[in-house]
Design a protein around this motif. Structure first.
Motif, mmCIF file in Angstrom:
data_model
loop_
_atom_site.group_PDB
_atom_site.id
_atom_site.type_symbol
_atom_site.label_atom_id
_atom_site.label_comp_id
_atom_site.label_asym_id
_atom_site.label_seq_id
_atom_site.Cartn_x
_atom_site.Cartn_y
_atom_site.Cartn_z
ATOM 1 N N VAL A 275 29.702 23.644 -13.820
ATOM 2 C CA VAL A 275 29.698 24.531 -12.660
ATOM 3 C C VAL A 275 31.072 25.179 -12.553
ATOM 4 C CG1 VAL A 275 29.406 24.684 -10.150
ATOM 5 C CG2 VAL A 275 28.043 23.015 -11.473
ATOM 6 N N PHE A 276 31.105 26.493 -12.642
ATOM 7 C CA PHE A 276 32.366 27.221 -12.476
ATOM 8 C C PHE A 276 32.432 27.848 -11.089
ATOM 9 C CE2 PHE A 276 32.736 27.118 -17.070
ATOM 10 C CZ PHE A 276 34.109 27.120 -17.266
ATOM 11 N N VAL A 277 33.526 27.591 -10.391
ATOM 12 C CA VAL A 277 33.747 28.279 -9.117
ATOM 13 C C VAL A 277 34.640 29.457 -9.474
ATOM 14 C CG1 VAL A 277 34.344 27.998 -6.695
ATOM 15 C CG2 VAL A 277 33.730 25.985 -8.052
ATOM 16 N N ALA A 278 34.026 30.615 -9.640
ATOM 17 C CA ALA A 278 34.716 31.728 -10.307
ATOM 18 C C ALA A 278 34.638 33.019 -9.501
ATOM 19 C CB ALA A 278 34.128 31.929 -11.707
ATOM 20 N N THR A 279 34.939 32.921 -8.210
ATOM 21 C CA THR A 279 34.939 34.135 -7.385
ATOM 22 C C THR A 279 36.145 35.002 -7.761
ATOM 23 O OG1 THR A 279 36.011 32.821 -5.650
ATOM 24 C CG2 THR A 279 33.645 33.130 -5.465
ATOM 25 N N ARG A 280 36.068 36.286 -7.397
ATOM 26 C CA ARG A 280 37.128 37.239 -7.788
ATOM 27 C C ARG A 280 38.432 36.957 -7.061
ATOM 28 N NH1 ARG A 280 38.078 41.064 -11.194
ATOM 29 N NH2 ARG A 280 36.238 41.992 -12.121
ATOM 30 N N ILE A 287 39.738 32.544 -15.700
ATOM 31 C CA ILE A 287 38.549 31.694 -15.631
ATOM 32 C C ILE A 287 37.427 32.265 -16.499
ATOM 33 C CG2 ILE A 287 37.267 32.478 -13.576
ATOM 34 C CD1 ILE A 287 37.424 29.322 -12.856
ATOM 35 N N VAL A 288 37.416 33.577 -16.665
ATOM 36 C CA VAL A 288 36.431 34.178 -17.568
ATOM 37 C C VAL A 288 36.640 33.628 -18.984
ATOM 38 C CG1 VAL A 288 35.722 36.337 -18.676
ATOM 39 C CG2 VAL A 288 36.018 36.267 -16.197
ATOM 40 N N SER A 289 37.883 33.493 -19.393
ATOM 41 C CA SER A 289 38.077 32.928 -20.750
ATOM 42 C C SER A 289 37.703 31.450 -20.797
ATOM 43 C CB SER A 289 39.461 33.192 -21.330
ATOM 44 O OG SER A 289 40.416 33.347 -20.358
ATOM 45 N N VAL A 305 29.941 33.207 -8.281
ATOM 46 C CA VAL A 305 30.737 34.424 -8.463
ATOM 47 C C VAL A 305 30.681 35.288 -7.214
ATOM 48 C CG1 VAL A 305 30.270 34.419 -10.951
ATOM 49 C CG2 VAL A 305 28.843 35.820 -9.429
ATOM 50 N N THR A 306 31.553 36.283 -7.178
ATOM 51 C CA THR A 306 31.547 37.246 -6.075
ATOM 52 C C THR A 306 30.443 38.268 -6.311
ATOM 53 O OG1 THR A 306 33.931 36.958 -5.895
ATOM 54 C CG2 THR A 306 32.997 38.893 -4.805
ATOM 55 N N GLU A 307 29.770 38.644 -5.239
ATOM 56 C CA GLU A 307 28.728 39.673 -5.302
ATOM 57 C C GLU A 307 29.200 40.873 -6.097
ATOM 58 O OE1 GLU A 307 26.496 38.874 -1.090
ATOM 59 O OE2 GLU A 307 27.795 40.620 -1.226
ATOM 60 N N ILE A 311 30.822 40.853 -15.058
ATOM 61 C CA ILE A 311 31.122 40.208 -16.332
ATOM 62 C C ILE A 311 30.457 38.846 -16.474
ATOM 63 C CG2 ILE A 311 33.022 39.333 -17.781
ATOM 64 C CD1 ILE A 311 34.776 41.493 -16.358
ATOM 65 N N ILE A 312 30.678 37.977 -15.502
ATOM 66 C CA ILE A 312 30.220 36.592 -15.641
ATOM 67 C C ILE A 312 28.686 36.463 -15.748
ATOM 68 C CG2 ILE A 312 30.288 34.265 -14.636
ATOM 69 C CD1 ILE A 312 33.078 34.940 -13.541
ATOM 70 N N PRO A 313 27.908 37.262 -14.983
ATOM 71 C CA PRO A 313 26.452 37.127 -15.121
ATOM 72 C C PRO A 313 25.961 37.334 -16.557
ATOM 73 C CG PRO A 313 26.956 38.309 -13.111
ATOM 74 C CD PRO A 313 28.260 38.159 -13.866
ATOM 75 N N GLY A 314 26.697 38.092 -17.346
ATOM 76 C CA GLY A 314 26.316 38.294 -18.737
ATOM 77 C C GLY A 314 26.651 37.101 -19.626
ATOM 78 N N MET A 315 27.381 36.141 -19.100
ATOM 79 C CA MET A 315 27.798 34.991 -19.912
ATOM 80 C C MET A 315 27.153 33.687 -19.457
ATOM 81 S SD MET A 315 31.808 35.912 -19.417
ATOM 82 C CE MET A 315 32.397 34.486 -20.290
#
Ligand code: F6R
Length: 366
Positions: A275-280, A287-289, A305-307, A311-315
């Motif tokens: 689980v990544f907490v990866a908001t902008r 965190i993307v890397s 992620v932030t609404e 990028i992240i939804p594609g990964m």
């Protein structure tokens, strides 16, 4: 008494827009750029001139303390340490006049926290209490403090008390920063406005309940979970892992995302949900890397992620999009889906989420 909810835990998760509003009530006046904290008014100078702030707490309250460390250092430029109350107490710490201790506790009765603050008080430190229960032992033994006003928390797993602690600790940080002159008027006003908007954003986040439940269903049989975050979201990762452990009895670990490569990455395989907490925020690119590193090892990525994240939804394998917020207050929002995830996994596994095995609501033994 559960207000139509199946469990107190769910009721309390859903109460958060209201409880956060209650934590802010009478304190925040964003329209006029004012912030009032009656309980610490007399100690404003002590706080402003503190050499050091030491936050002592246990469990979830300790996680709130970690977020506060980031907030207060950023806003007030005062060094902050966050200590497990039990460790602080027993190691003969260097503490004395000029130090301010902030004891954070939902119940106000946690023995380790109580004893830690008592010994620091004897050594001449000033003690502030951030408690939920009015008139509790920790509240009474503090020189001053601010109640969290989240209302009675019945579920053993702390949820609404945690978000209330974050909000109140943020108010304290802002108050001290404005008195000390370590924050610009513009940033101060911006953060007041952000706080004002939090209840509404938390309400919007709670609309994701069904989406989180689907994620819960997909991963409920996993043996282990990893939770990763950076910066303000690192303690949120710790809190997400703790919630999952207590409620679903699944082994989970929280880590700062960058620490992964120093060990825990060895755990990653196609069986492991991460689980990544990866908001902008200012840590976003980093965190993307880290997400790429997990995907390269075939881990399953669930990302908060932030609404509108492009990028992240594609990964990621699964994505939960939460409302945008300043990084300083973002934990109040990003923890909500993690509370719901733990809740749903616990319920799906058939456990009594309000009374997890081996746990008590208030821990009055050292
Ligand atoms: C976790 C939890 C515990 C408490 C800890 C401290 O969900 O509830 O980790 O946070 O026992 O309790 P308080 O805040 O009452 O001092």
């Amino acid at each position: 008494e559960k207000g139509g909810y199946d469990h107190f835990m769910l009721k309390e998760i859903f109460e958060q827009p209201q409880t956060i509003f209650d934590s802010l009530r009478g304190r925040l006046d964003a329209k006029n750029g004012q912030l009032t904290l009656g309980g610490i008014r007399e100690y404003a100078d002590v706080l402003k001139n503190a050499n050091r702030i030491i936050i002592v707490a246990c469990g979830t309250s300790w996680h709130a303390g970690l977020v506060a460390e980031y907030m207060i250092e950023e806003l007030c430029r005062i060094p902050v340490e966050v200590e497990y109350a039990s460790e602080f107490r027993y190691r003969n710490p260097v503490v004395g006049p000029g130090d301010v201790i902030i004891a954070v506790s939902q119940s106000g009765e946690t023995a380790d926290t109580l004893v830690a603050m008592e010994s620091a008080k004897q050594k001449g430190a000033i003690i502030l209490g951030v408690c939920n229960v009015v008139g509790s032992s920790i509240a009474r033994l503090s020189h001053a403090g601010a109640y969290t006003h989240a209302g009675p928390e019945i579920g053993v797993a702390s949820t609404k008390a945690f978000t209330a602690q974050l909000v109140v600790l943020c108010l304290i940080g802002l108050k001290v920063a404005s008195e000390k002159g370590t924050i610009t008027q513009q940033r101060f006003q911006h953060l007041l406005d952000e706080l004002q908007d939090i209840p509404e954003k938390v309400a919007a986040t709670l609309q994701l309940n069904d989406a989180v439940k689907q994620v819960a269903d997909k991963y409920k049989d996993a043996r282990d979970f990893l939770y990763l975050g950076r910066g303000y979201n690192f303690p949120v990762a710790l809190e997400g892992a703790l919630k999952l452990k207590e409620i679903s009895y699944i082994h989970a670990e929280g880590y700062p995302a960058a620490e992964m490569k120093h060990g825990p990455i060895a755990l990653v395989d196609e069986q492991l949900p991460v689980v990544f907490v990866a908001t902008r925020d200012s840590f976003y690119e980093k965190i993307v890397s880290n997400i790429q590193e997990i995907k390269a090892r075939k881990g399953k990525v669930i990302a908060i992620v932030t609404e509108g994240d492009q990028i992240i939804p594609g990964m990621a394998d699964d994505v939960i999009e939460v409302p945008e917020a300043d990084e300083l207050v973002a934990p109040v929002i990003s923890v909500i889906p993690l509370q719901l995830l733990a809740y749903h996994i616990g319920v799906l596994k058939g456990y009594d989420v309000d009374k997890p095995r081996n746990l008590a609501k208030s821990v009055t033994v050292e």
